[in-house]
Design a protein around this motif. Structure first.
Motif, PDB file in Angstrom:
ATOM      1  N   ASP A  72       0.949  -1.094   0.110  1.00 10.83           N
ATOM      2  CA  ASP A  72       0.008  -0.031  -0.104  1.00 10.83           C
ATOM      3  C   ASP A  72       0.992   1.299   0.046  1.00 10.83           C
ATOM      4  O   ASP A  72       1.822   1.209   0.940  1.00 10.83           O
ATOM      5  CB  ASP A  72      -0.670   0.042   1.046  1.00 10.83           C
ATOM      6  N   ILE A  73       0.588   2.222  -0.763  1.00 14.42           N
ATOM      7  CA  ILE A  73       1.190   3.677  -0.868  1.00 14.42           C
ATOM      8  C   ILE A  73       0.092   4.617  -0.824  1.00 14.42           C
ATOM      9  O   ILE A  73      -0.795   4.432  -1.779  1.00 14.42           O
ATOM     10  CB  ILE A  73       2.192   3.660  -2.075  1.00 14.42           C
ATOM     11  N   HIS A  74       0.244   5.633  -0.108  1.00 19.29           N
ATOM     12  CA  HIS A  74      -0.879   6.683  -0.167  1.00 19.29           C
ATOM     13  C   HIS A  74       0.004   7.922   0.029  1.00 19.29           C
ATOM     14  O   HIS A  74       0.978   8.128   1.049  1.00 19.29           O
ATOM     15  CB  HIS A  74      -1.833   6.471   0.861  1.00 19.29           C
ATOM     16  N   TYR A  75      -0.417   9.095  -0.705  1.00 22.13           N
ATOM     17  CA  TYR A  75       0.226  10.126  -0.292  1.00 22.13           C
ATOM     18  C   TYR A  75      -0.644  11.438  -0.527  1.00 22.13           C
ATOM     19  O   TYR A  75      -1.533  11.149  -1.411  1.00 22.13           O
ATOM     20  CB  TYR A  75       1.675  10.546  -0.977  1.00 22.13           C
ATOM     21  N   GLU A  76      -0.414  12.508   0.071  1.00 21.33           N
ATOM     22  CA  GLU A  76      -1.191  13.607  -0.162  1.00 21.33           C
ATOM     23  C   GLU A  76      -0.300  14.626   0.057  1.00 21.33           C
ATOM     24  O   GLU A  76       0.709  14.762   0.797  1.00 21.33           O
ATOM     25  CB  GLU A  76      -2.514  13.844   0.795  1.00 21.33           C
ATOM     26  N   GLY A  77      -0.811  15.817  -0.523  1.00 25.70           N
ATOM     27  CA  GLY A  77      -0.007  17.141  -0.468  1.00 25.70           C
ATOM     28  C   GLY A  77      -0.702  18.363  -1.251  1.00 25.70           C
ATOM     29  O   GLY A  77      -1.439  18.219  -1.931  1.00 25.70           O
ATOM     30  N   VAL A 104       9.332  19.020   2.950  1.00 24.73           N
ATOM     31  CA  VAL A 104       9.074  20.322   2.008  1.00 24.73           C
ATOM     32  C   VAL A 104       9.857  20.200   1.020  1.00 24.73           C
ATOM     33  O   VAL A 104      11.085  19.811   1.112  1.00 24.73           O
ATOM     34  CB  VAL A 104       9.366  21.451   3.026  1.00 24.73           C
ATOM     35  N   ALA A 105       9.581  20.454  -0.359  1.00 24.89           N
ATOM     36  CA  ALA A 105      10.833  20.452  -1.458  1.00 24.89           C
ATOM     37  C   ALA A 105      10.362  21.858  -2.191  1.00 24.89           C
ATOM     38  O   ALA A 105       9.058  22.281  -2.174  1.00 24.89           O
ATOM     39  CB  ALA A 105      10.331  19.254  -2.322  1.00 24.89           C
ATOM     40  N   SER A 106      11.316  22.292  -2.952  1.00 24.42           N
ATOM     41  CA  SER A 106      11.347  23.505  -3.815  1.00 24.42           C
ATOM     42  C   SER A 106      12.083  23.274  -4.967  1.00 24.42           C
ATOM     43  O   SER A 106      12.858  22.334  -5.078  1.00 24.42           O
ATOM     44  CB  SER A 106      11.983  24.482  -2.935  1.00 24.42           C
ATOM     45  N   ASP A 107      11.746  23.888  -6.043  1.00 23.18           N
ATOM     46  CA  ASP A 107      12.127  23.854  -7.470  1.00 23.18           C
ATOM     47  C   ASP A 107      12.184  22.238  -7.912  1.00 23.18           C
ATOM     48  O   ASP A 107      13.150  21.838  -8.621  1.00 23.18           O
ATOM     49  CB  ASP A 107      13.442  24.417  -7.499  1.00 23.18           C
ATOM     50  N   ILE A 131       4.463  17.222   1.129  1.00 22.23           N
ATOM     51  CA  ILE A 131       3.998  15.849   1.163  1.00 22.23           C
ATOM     52  C   ILE A 131       3.874  15.283   2.355  1.00 22.23           C
ATOM     53  O   ILE A 131       4.938  15.203   3.174  1.00 22.23           O
ATOM     54  CB  ILE A 131       4.758  15.236   0.135  1.00 22.23           C
ATOM     55  N   THR A 132       2.962  14.417   2.525  1.00 23.39           N
ATOM     56  CA  THR A 132       2.800  13.213   3.422  1.00 23.39           C
ATOM     57  C   THR A 132       2.613  11.986   2.675  1.00 23.39           C
ATOM     58  O   THR A 132       1.833  12.072   2.016  1.00 23.39           O
ATOM     59  CB  THR A 132       1.637  13.676   4.529  1.00 23.39           C
ATOM     60  N   MET A 133       3.434  11.034   3.143  1.00 18.57           N
ATOM     61  CA  MET A 133       3.470   9.589   2.478  1.00 18.57           C
ATOM     62  C   MET A 133       3.321   8.603   3.353  1.00 18.57           C
ATOM     63  O   MET A 133       4.105   8.640   4.502  1.00 18.57           O
ATOM     64  CB  MET A 133       4.656   9.534   1.535  1.00 18.57           C
ATOM     65  N   GLU A 134       2.728   7.703   3.014  1.00 21.24           N
ATOM     66  CA  GLU A 134       2.758   6.346   4.062  1.00 21.24           C
ATOM     67  C   GLU A 134       2.893   5.120   3.052  1.00 21.24           C
ATOM     68  O   GLU A 134       2.469   4.882   2.122  1.00 21.24           O
ATOM     69  CB  GLU A 134       1.194   6.126   4.830  1.00 21.24           C
ATOM     70  N   MET A 135       3.622   4.229   3.391  1.00 24.66           N
ATOM     71  CA  MET A 135       3.871   3.111   2.422  1.00 24.66           C
ATOM     72  C   MET A 135       4.022   1.878   3.627  1.00 24.66           C
ATOM     73  O   MET A 135       4.601   1.899   4.702  1.00 24.66           O
ATOM     74  CB  MET A 135       5.361   3.281   1.882  1.00 24.66           C
ATOM     75  N   THR A 136       3.295   0.843   3.094  1.00 21.42           N
ATOM     76  CA  THR A 136       3.335  -0.521   4.080  1.00 21.42           C
ATOM     77  C   THR A 136       3.922  -1.386   3.132  1.00 21.42           C
ATOM     78  O   THR A 136       3.438  -1.641   1.934  1.00 21.42           O
ATOM     79  CB  THR A 136       1.810  -0.627   4.276  1.00 21.42           C
ATOM     80  N   LEU A 137       4.694  -2.259   3.642  1.00 24.20           N
ATOM     81  CA  LEU A 137       5.432  -3.199   3.072  1.00 24.20           C
ATOM     82  C   LEU A 137       5.224  -4.600   3.808  1.00 24.20           C
ATOM     83  O   LEU A 137       5.042  -4.626   5.035  1.00 24.20           O
ATOM     84  CB  LEU A 137       6.844  -3.090   2.688  1.00 24.20           C
ATOM     85  N   THR A 138       5.363  -5.791   3.077  1.00 26.34           N
ATOM     86  CA  THR A 138       5.281  -6.937   3.886  1.00 26.34           C
ATOM     87  C   THR A 138       6.568  -7.907   3.592  1.00 26.34           C
ATOM     88  O   THR A 138       7.092  -7.576   2.391  1.00 26.34           O
ATOM     89  CB  THR A 138       4.075  -7.768   3.483  1.00 26.34           C
ATOM     90  N   ARG A 139       7.085  -8.533   4.332  1.00 26.85           N
ATOM     91  CA  ARG A 139       8.319  -9.351   4.292  1.00 26.85           C
ATOM     92  C   ARG A 139       8.147 -10.418   3.400  1.00 26.85           C
ATOM     93  O   ARG A 139       7.122 -11.156   3.726  1.00 26.85           O
ATOM     94  CB  ARG A 139       9.037  -9.646   5.760  1.00 26.85           C
ATOM     95  N   GLU A 140       8.847 -10.771   2.395  1.00 25.56           N
ATOM     96  CA  GLU A 140       8.991 -11.925   1.455  1.00 25.56           C
ATOM     97  C   GLU A 140       9.397 -13.103   2.218  1.00 25.56           C
ATOM     98  O   GLU A 140      10.246 -13.136   2.910  1.00 25.56           O
ATOM     99  CB  GLU A 140       9.658 -11.644   0.195  1.00 25.56           C
TER     100      GLU A 140
END
Length: 183
Positions: free
Chosen positions: A46-51, A160-163, A174-183
């Motif tokens: 799962d990947i979700h971001y907003e900004g 925070v990013a510029s240019d 940006i706010t980002m969430e990432m969920t990973l599972t171990r293989e």
């Protein structure tokens, strides 16, 4: 407009690969199970971001709000090695929804390839810090929200990013969430 949408997705991907203005303080152990280890192969689930991006030119300012939610993954994984190196492969598709200066939202699907890249990593308390090969500065640190034998959840808050992409006068939060599972 399509170029802008690709730029927004690139900004989401860059959250792991660019400099950050965030506070590097850590709350050691929060959400980290005792004995849990970052090393191994992790597959994104799962990947979700907003900004918000703000562009200024000629005395005018335009604000663009966006959200991105993963809709599919093509073997997107990160391999975190014992020698403090990492690499990634695969791709993911997100549904990107935008609203420009309060006007009606648009939505489209965009695919991003191998967005983590490769480089070195370290862990300081509950902070996961990466530095891409060929970069002078560490990437934006991610907070380890959850780490156990099967799950790794990372967040980056108020990056925070510029240019971005060579467009002057742009600021992106940006706010980002990432969920990973171990293989």
């Amino acid at each position: 407009m399509k170029k802008f949408m690709l730029l927004v997705v690139a900004v989401g991907a860059l959250t792991f690969t660019s400099c950050s203005n965030s506070d590097d303080s850590s709350d050691s152990g929060s959400g980290i199970e005792e004995g849990a280890n970052l090393t191994g192969t992790w597959k994104a689930t799962d990947i979700h971001y907003e900004g918000t991006s703000t562009y200024s030119a000629g005395g005018q300012s335009v604000s663009i709000d966006y959200t991105g939610q993963s809709v599919s993954f093509n073997d997107l994984k990160a391999i975190i090695n014992d020698d403090n190196t990492f690499e990634s492969s695969g791709s993911y598709t997100v549904e990107l929804t935008t609203e420009i200066s309060g006007q009606a939202a648009t939505s489209q699907e965009i695919t991003t390839e191998d967005f983590l890249g490769s480089g070195t990593w370290s862990q300081e308390g509950n902070m996961f810090i990466t530095q891409l090969d060929g970069q002078d500065e560490p990437s934006a640190p991610a907070t380890i929200e959850t780490l156990n034998d099967s799950t790794l959840k990372l967040t980056i808050d108020n990056y925070v990013a510029s240019d971005i992409g060579g467009i002057p006068g742009e600021d992106t939060n940006i706010t980002m969430e990432m969920t990973l599972t171990r293989e």
